[in-house]
Design an enzyme around this catalytic site. Structure first.
Site, PDB file in Angstrom:
ATOM      1  N   ILE A  96      28.013  24.131  92.270  1.00 11.57           N
ATOM      2  CA  ILE A  96      29.130  24.363  91.339  1.00 11.57           C
ATOM      3  C   ILE A  96      29.924  25.603  91.765  1.00 11.57           C
ATOM      4  O   ILE A  96      31.154  25.599  91.730  1.00 11.57           O
ATOM      5  CB  ILE A  96      28.610  24.484  89.889  1.00 11.57           C
ATOM      6  CG1 ILE A  96      27.907  23.185  89.481  1.00 11.57           C
ATOM      7  CG2 ILE A  96      29.753  24.808  88.920  1.00 11.57           C
ATOM      8  CD1 ILE A  96      27.120  23.267  88.164  1.00 11.57           C
ATOM      9  N   ARG A 107      21.514  34.464  96.284  1.00  6.61           N
ATOM     10  CA  ARG A 107      20.188  34.827  96.805  1.00  6.61           C
ATOM     11  C   ARG A 107      20.155  34.687  98.310  1.00  6.61           C
ATOM     12  O   ARG A 107      19.672  35.536  99.035  1.00  6.61           O
ATOM     13  CB  ARG A 107      19.120  33.906  96.207  1.00  6.61           C
ATOM     14  CG  ARG A 107      18.442  34.460  94.996  1.00  6.61           C
ATOM     15  CD  ARG A 107      17.512  33.432  94.435  1.00  6.61           C
ATOM     16  NE  ARG A 107      18.167  32.123  94.365  1.00  6.61           N
ATOM     17  CZ  ARG A 107      17.644  31.044  93.792  1.00  6.61           C
ATOM     18  NH1 ARG A 107      16.459  31.114  93.258  1.00  6.61           N
ATOM     19  NH2 ARG A 107      18.294  29.892  93.759  1.00  6.61           N
ATOM     20  N   ALA A 109      27.150  29.478  83.272  1.00  9.07           N
ATOM     21  CA  ALA A 109      25.806  29.223  83.804  1.00  9.07           C
ATOM     22  C   ALA A 109      24.803  29.045  82.662  1.00  9.07           C
ATOM     23  O   ALA A 109      24.544  27.911  82.247  1.00  9.07           O
ATOM     24  CB  ALA A 109      25.415  30.354  84.731  1.00  9.07           C
ATOM     25  N   ARG A 110      24.258  30.122  82.168  1.00 16.55           N
ATOM     26  CA  ARG A 110      23.289  30.070  81.069  1.00 16.55           C
ATOM     27  C   ARG A 110      23.390  31.358  80.265  1.00 16.55           C
ATOM     28  O   ARG A 110      23.654  32.430  80.820  1.00 16.55           O
ATOM     29  CB  ARG A 110      21.861  29.998  81.614  1.00 16.55           C
ATOM     30  CG  ARG A 110      21.371  28.601  81.920  1.00 16.55           C
ATOM     31  CD  ARG A 110      21.136  27.768  80.662  1.00 16.55           C
ATOM     32  NE  ARG A 110      20.670  26.424  80.957  1.00 16.55           N
ATOM     33  CZ  ARG A 110      21.434  25.384  81.269  1.00 16.55           C
ATOM     34  NH1 ARG A 110      22.744  25.516  81.333  1.00 16.55           N
ATOM     35  NH2 ARG A 110      20.907  24.195  81.493  1.00 16.55           N
ATOM     36  N   GLU A 165      21.868  30.747  71.956  1.00 20.04           N
ATOM     37  CA  GLU A 165      22.776  29.723  71.434  1.00 20.04           C
ATOM     38  C   GLU A 165      21.978  28.626  70.711  1.00 20.04           C
ATOM     39  O   GLU A 165      20.829  28.382  71.068  1.00 20.04           O
ATOM     40  CB  GLU A 165      23.631  29.126  72.563  1.00 20.04           C
ATOM     41  CG  GLU A 165      22.858  28.353  73.591  1.00 20.04           C
ATOM     42  CD  GLU A 165      23.730  27.886  74.770  1.00 20.04           C
ATOM     43  OE1 GLU A 165      24.451  28.720  75.351  1.00 20.04           O
ATOM     44  OE2 GLU A 165      23.656  26.687  75.086  1.00 20.04           O
ATOM     45  N   HIS A 200      29.164  25.481  75.004  1.00 19.39           N
ATOM     46  CA  HIS A 200      28.342  24.907  76.089  1.00 19.39           C
ATOM     47  C   HIS A 200      28.806  23.481  76.427  1.00 19.39           C
ATOM     48  O   HIS A 200      28.043  22.514  76.288  1.00 19.39           O
ATOM     49  CB  HIS A 200      26.856  24.914  75.700  1.00 19.39           C
ATOM     50  CG  HIS A 200      25.935  24.838  76.877  1.00 19.39           C
ATOM     51  ND1 HIS A 200      24.707  25.444  76.927  1.00 19.39           N
ATOM     52  CD2 HIS A 200      26.085  24.205  78.087  1.00 19.39           C
ATOM     53  CE1 HIS A 200      24.116  25.181  78.083  1.00 19.39           C
ATOM     54  NE2 HIS A 200      24.946  24.436  78.812  1.00 19.39           N
ATOM     55  N   ILE A 201      30.053  23.400  76.878  1.00 16.82           N
ATOM     56  CA  ILE A 201      30.650  22.075  77.129  1.00 16.82           C
ATOM     57  C   ILE A 201      31.169  21.931  78.562  1.00 16.82           C
ATOM     58  O   ILE A 201      31.961  21.032  78.851  1.00 16.82           O
ATOM     59  CB  ILE A 201      31.815  21.789  76.145  1.00 16.82           C
ATOM     60  CG1 ILE A 201      32.871  22.908  76.191  1.00 16.82           C
ATOM     61  CG2 ILE A 201      31.287  21.592  74.735  1.00 16.82           C
ATOM     62  CD1 ILE A 201      34.171  22.554  75.486  1.00 16.82           C
TER      63      ILE A 201
HETATM   64  C1  GLV Z   1      24.286  22.194  81.376  1.00 14.53           C
HETATM   65  O1  GLV Z   1      24.305  23.339  81.040  1.00 14.53           O
HETATM   66  C2  GLV Z   1      23.407  21.677  82.359  1.00 14.53           C
HETATM   67  O2  GLV Z   1      22.495  22.408  82.815  1.00 14.53           O
HETATM   68  O3  GLV Z   1      23.551  20.512  82.716  1.00 14.53           O
END
Ligand code: GLV
Length: 335
Positions: free
Chosen positions: A161, A182, A242-243, A272, A290-291
């Site tokens: 991504i 990394r 990302a997260r 979240e 988170h879309i």
């Molecule tokens: C979404 O956050 C995924 O990991 O697919």
């Protein structure tokens, strides 16, 4: 005629009807099309006697659950991120795990780029102003933001991504692309993307628009905190697709409030769906739930891929024993 009983599978969340139909062709299926909210104990109770679980990024597949569900043989998530699944614990117990990479790469990169642009150009802030009826006259610097074209794009986490975002920046918007990862990319890939590898501090110092696309793990927890934000330009933006947990949201809110960076675009949050209350008060942050992978064709493809993995992992269908995107394929060999 094969009279063996069908494997039993639980689908933990609501999913496309066509995916339920596909799974029902191979399994004795329990599902949750009402999308009821289950506690961890309810999830464990519903997994009793199940051979497989179709999950998303929201179910915790941890040691307690695995110990309580010894019959489980496969856990397939329709997300690419799998920080909610204890992969090592699954592997120890011979439970096959798969995720859903690749099918969401371009869609997620589109969204990451869109969120970065919305953040730089203050799109939601200006829309709120307009909707509130506050637009009474033109102003020479009204909602003047930062340029995206020709600026320096920083990518932290240069996987699939990250590379797709870098490509959009370099080829579509004439951006200079810096990245940190990394491991460094092959020079030929770097050249194709027009991306330059730098250390993390240089990335933070030199990026006009920093986009986070790295996986979450204990090693990336709070990879962006007060110290990292302090290195960024006061004109810079930060985008996280990302997260949650990669950014220290409290430190970010503080930096945004004090304008130590210009703005942020956040699709993911620590804890979240709760969002740090300080972020909700700030004008200079674009917030989405988170879309990033949520185009209809992509979400369908993600769910189909998880179903294909589950079918193959539990010995069904034409690809029996060969789940396409397994994370610990070795467990099948050991069975
Ligand atoms: C979404 O956050 C995924 O990991 O697919």
């Amino acid at each position: 005629m094969n009279t063996a009983p069908k494997p039993r599978v639980l689908v933990a969340r609501q999913v496309f009807d066509e995916v339920i139909e596909k799974l029902a062709g191979h399994f004795e299926l329990q599902y949750n099309q009402a999308d009821a909210v289950w506690t961890q104990d309810e999830l464990i109770a519903r997994l009793q006697g199940m051979d497989g679980a179709f999950v998303t990024g929201t179910e915790a597949i941890d040691r307690r659950l695995l110990d309580a569900c010894p019959q489980l043989r496969a856990v397939c998530t329709m997300a690419v991120g799998y920080n909610n699944i204890d992969l090592a614990a699954c592997t120890e117990r011979g439970v096959l795990v798969s995720n859903a990479p690749d099918v969401l790469t371009e869609t997620t990169a589109d969204f990451g780029f869109a969120l970065m642009m919305a953040t730089a150009r203050r799109i939601t802030e200006s829309e709120h102003f307009l909707r509130a009826g506050r637009w009474t006259r033109w102003g020479h610097d009204m909602f003047a933001g930062a340029d995206v074209h020709g600026a320096t794009l920083g990518v932290l986490g240069m996987g699939r991504i990250g590379q797709a975002i870098a490509r959009r920046g370099a080829l579509g918007f004439g951006m200079s692309v810096l990245y940190h990862n990394r491991s460094r990319l092959d020079p030929a890939v770097e050249a194709k993307l027009g991306a330059r590898y730098v250390d993390k501090a240089t990335l933070l110092r030199e990026s006009d628009h920093l986009v986070l696309v790295l996986p979450y793990s204990p090693a990336s927890h709070h990879a962006i905190g007060a110290a990292e934000l302090a290195l960024m330009k006061p004109t810079a933006t930060l985008t996280n697709v990302a997260r949650g947990g990669i950014v220290d949201d409290a430190a970010l809110a503080e930096a945004l409030r004090e304008r130590r960076i210009a703005a942020a675009g956040l699709d993911v949050f620590e804890g979240e769906p709760a969002v740090h209350p300080a972020l909700l008060q700030l004008p200079n942050v674009v917030l989405t739930p988170h879309i990033a992978s949520a185009s209809l064709p992509t979400r369908l493809a993600m769910a189909q891929l998880a179903a294909d993995n589950l079918i193959a992992a539990l010995g069904q269908g034409p690809h029996a024993g060969r789940p396409p995107t397994a994370l610990n394929l070795q467990v099948l060999g050991a069975r």
